[in-house]
Design a protein around this motif. Structure first.
Motif, PDB file in Angstrom:
ATOM      1  N   GLN A  16       0.570  -1.349  -0.103  1.00 15.57           N
ATOM      2  CA  GLN A  16      -0.347  -0.018   0.333  1.00 15.57           C
ATOM      3  C   GLN A  16       0.878   1.269   0.075  1.00 15.57           C
ATOM      4  O   GLN A  16       0.625   2.483  -0.271  1.00 15.57           O
ATOM      5  CB  GLN A  16      -1.116   0.072   1.228  1.00 15.57           C
ATOM      6  CG  GLN A  16      -0.504   0.283   2.821  1.00 15.57           C
ATOM      7  CD  GLN A  16      -1.845   0.107   3.604  1.00 15.57           C
ATOM      8  OE1 GLN A  16      -2.470  -1.182   3.655  1.00 15.57           O
ATOM      9  NE2 GLN A  16      -1.051   1.172   4.253  1.00 15.57           N
ATOM     10  N   ARG A  17       2.375   1.541  -0.078  1.00 14.59           N
ATOM     11  CA  ARG A  17       2.856   2.211   0.031  1.00 14.59           C
ATOM     12  C   ARG A  17       3.612   1.962  -1.200  1.00 14.59           C
ATOM     13  O   ARG A  17       3.824   1.590  -1.960  1.00 14.59           O
ATOM     14  CB  ARG A  17       4.101   2.292   1.472  1.00 14.59           C
ATOM     15  CG  ARG A  17       5.151   2.981   1.139  1.00 14.59           C
ATOM     16  CD  ARG A  17       6.444   2.213   1.925  1.00 14.59           C
ATOM     17  NE  ARG A  17       7.214   3.456   2.085  1.00 14.59           N
ATOM     18  CZ  ARG A  17       9.152   3.360   1.845  1.00 14.59           C
ATOM     19  NH1 ARG A  17       9.537   1.649   2.279  1.00 14.59           N
ATOM     20  NH2 ARG A  17      10.009   4.045   1.658  1.00 14.59           N
ATOM     21  N   GLU A  18       2.957   3.778  -1.389  1.00 15.13           N
ATOM     22  CA  GLU A  18       3.269   4.380  -2.737  1.00 15.13           C
ATOM     23  C   GLU A  18       4.067   2.538  -4.056  1.00 15.13           C
ATOM     24  O   GLU A  18       4.999   3.035  -4.472  1.00 15.13           O
ATOM     25  CB  GLU A  18       4.838   4.952  -2.514  1.00 15.13           C
ATOM     26  CG  GLU A  18       4.850   6.058  -2.148  1.00 15.13           C
ATOM     27  CD  GLU A  18       6.206   7.115  -1.570  1.00 15.13           C
ATOM     28  OE1 GLU A  18       7.058   6.548  -0.751  1.00 15.13           O
ATOM     29  OE2 GLU A  18       6.533   7.843  -2.850  1.00 15.13           O
ATOM     30  N   GLY A  28       5.342  -0.862  -5.823  1.00 10.13           N
ATOM     31  CA  GLY A  28       4.920  -2.159  -6.502  1.00 10.13           C
ATOM     32  C   GLY A  28       3.835  -2.733  -5.528  1.00 10.13           C
ATOM     33  O   GLY A  28       3.710  -1.883  -4.371  1.00 10.13           O
ATOM     34  N   THR A  29       2.855  -3.292  -6.071  1.00  3.39           N
ATOM     35  CA  THR A  29       2.066  -4.182  -5.005  1.00  3.39           C
ATOM     36  C   THR A  29       1.686  -5.141  -4.183  1.00  3.39           C
ATOM     37  O   THR A  29       0.916  -5.306  -3.431  1.00  3.39           O
ATOM     38  CB  THR A  29       0.952  -4.424  -6.517  1.00  3.39           C
ATOM     39  OG1 THR A  29       0.459  -4.672  -7.582  1.00  3.39           O
ATOM     40  CG2 THR A  29       0.664  -2.755  -6.932  1.00  3.39           C
ATOM     41  N   ASP A  88       4.422 -11.606   0.515  1.00  8.02           N
ATOM     42  CA  ASP A  88       4.687 -12.020  -0.581  1.00  8.02           C
ATOM     43  C   ASP A  88       5.244 -11.969  -0.747  1.00  8.02           C
ATOM     44  O   ASP A  88       5.804 -13.205  -1.524  1.00  8.02           O
ATOM     45  CB  ASP A  88       3.821 -11.233  -1.538  1.00  8.02           C
ATOM     46  CG  ASP A  88       1.933 -10.455  -1.411  1.00  8.02           C
ATOM     47  OD1 ASP A  88       1.321 -11.535  -0.944  1.00  8.02           O
ATOM     48  OD2 ASP A  88       1.335  -9.695  -1.651  1.00  8.02           O
ATOM     49  N   ILE A  89       6.406 -11.338  -0.980  1.00  7.56           N
ATOM     50  CA  ILE A  89       8.057 -11.340  -1.300  1.00  7.56           C
ATOM     51  C   ILE A  89       9.316 -12.360  -0.651  1.00  7.56           C
ATOM     52  O   ILE A  89       9.080 -13.471  -0.849  1.00  7.56           O
ATOM     53  CB  ILE A  89       8.908  -9.802  -1.406  1.00  7.56           C
ATOM     54  CG1 ILE A  89       7.977  -8.758  -2.402  1.00  7.56           C
ATOM     55  CG2 ILE A  89      10.139 -10.137  -1.310  1.00  7.56           C
ATOM     56  CD1 ILE A  89       8.696  -7.547  -2.121  1.00  7.56           C
ATOM     57  N   VAL A  90       8.394 -12.088   0.412  1.00  7.58           N
ATOM     58  CA  VAL A  90       9.502 -13.433   1.700  1.00  7.58           C
ATOM     59  C   VAL A  90       8.834 -14.751   1.079  1.00  7.58           C
ATOM     60  O   VAL A  90       9.746 -15.884   1.312  1.00  7.58           O
ATOM     61  CB  VAL A  90       9.057 -13.090   3.200  1.00  7.58           C
ATOM     62  CG1 VAL A  90       9.961 -14.653   4.031  1.00  7.58           C
ATOM     63  CG2 VAL A  90       9.252 -11.494   3.281  1.00  7.58           C
ATOM     64  N   ASP A  91       7.294 -14.817   1.262  1.00  2.35           N
ATOM     65  CA  ASP A  91       6.847 -15.958   0.839  1.00  2.35           C
ATOM     66  C   ASP A  91       7.674 -16.741  -0.039  1.00  2.35           C
ATOM     67  O   ASP A  91       7.929 -17.884  -0.559  1.00  2.35           O
ATOM     68  CB  ASP A  91       5.515 -16.284   0.501  1.00  2.35           C
ATOM     69  CG  ASP A  91       5.221 -15.928   1.773  1.00  2.35           C
ATOM     70  OD1 ASP A  91       3.366 -15.838   1.872  1.00  2.35           O
ATOM     71  OD2 ASP A  91       5.443 -15.744   3.021  1.00  2.35           O
ATOM     72  N   ASP A  92       7.570 -15.612  -1.376  1.00  4.80           N
ATOM     73  CA  ASP A  92       8.426 -16.667  -3.125  1.00  4.80           C
ATOM     74  C   ASP A  92       9.758 -16.767  -2.582  1.00  4.80           C
ATOM     75  O   ASP A  92      10.609 -17.244  -2.947  1.00  4.80           O
ATOM     76  CB  ASP A  92       8.358 -14.988  -4.017  1.00  4.80           C
ATOM     77  CG  ASP A  92       6.743 -15.174  -4.327  1.00  4.80           C
ATOM     78  OD1 ASP A  92       6.203 -13.790  -4.842  1.00  4.80           O
ATOM     79  OD2 ASP A  92       5.808 -15.811  -4.081  1.00  4.80           O
TER      80      ASP A  92
END
Ligand SMILES: O=C(O)[C@@H]1C=C(O)[C@@H](O)[C@H](O)C1
Length: 146
Positions: free
Chosen positions: A16-18, A23-24, A29-33
């Motif tokens: 939600q930050r810029e 990115g969205t 999400d990033i850590v899971d990937d």
């Protein structure tokens, strides 16, 4: 192999930050990937995010002797924190600096990093893919950089 992923202030707000800059995807999400990527390489990836400089410093100290490499996005501390730089230098663990955005194309105050000159490598401007590339690099760092 043990790799520590560190994320600095405000990165807990990803998603939600810029979104035009960061990115969205959420940090989770990033850590899971990254966890899935690490598992496929038989690597143990530990993640820690904090908005507090001292917590990141303490986590770097705790990594001494137990972590083979660090991936760090210091976020705003990139441009301010001699203390976090010194913590990384104190433990003698190679680290890769990551930034989601291209800090060199942003405000002048973001152009300087207290980390880049002592990092094994720096990846900027590639969004979440930068973390994935950093993980691949951390796994494959030559002995001379370890
Ligand atoms: O692009 C990034 O991941 C970095 C993240 C931040 O929070 C900013 O303070 C940095 O200046 C850039």
């Amino acid at each position: 192999m043990n790799i520590l992923l560190l994320n600095g202030p405000n990165l807990n707000m990803l998603g939600q930050r810029e979104p035009d800059k960061y990115g969205t995807q959420t940090l989770q999400d990033i850590v899971d990937d990254l966890q899935a990527q690490a598992a496929s390489s038989n690597v143990t990836l530990t993640h820690f995010q904090s908005n507090a400089e001292y917590e990141l410093i303490d986590r770097v100290h705790a990594a001494m002797g137990t972590v083979d490499a660090i991936i760090i996005n210091p976020a705003a501390f990139t441009h301010t924190s001699v203390a976090l730089r010194d913590a990384l230098l104190s433990v003698n663990i190679p680290f890769i600096e990551v930034h989601l955005s291209n800090v060199h194309a942003r405000e002048p105050f973001r152009h300087h990093s207290y980390f880049s000159d002592v990092a094994a490598g720096v990846i900027v401007g590639l969004g979440a893919m930068g973390y994935s590339l950093a993980l691949t690099a951390a796994i494959n760092l030559p002995k001379s950089q370890k």
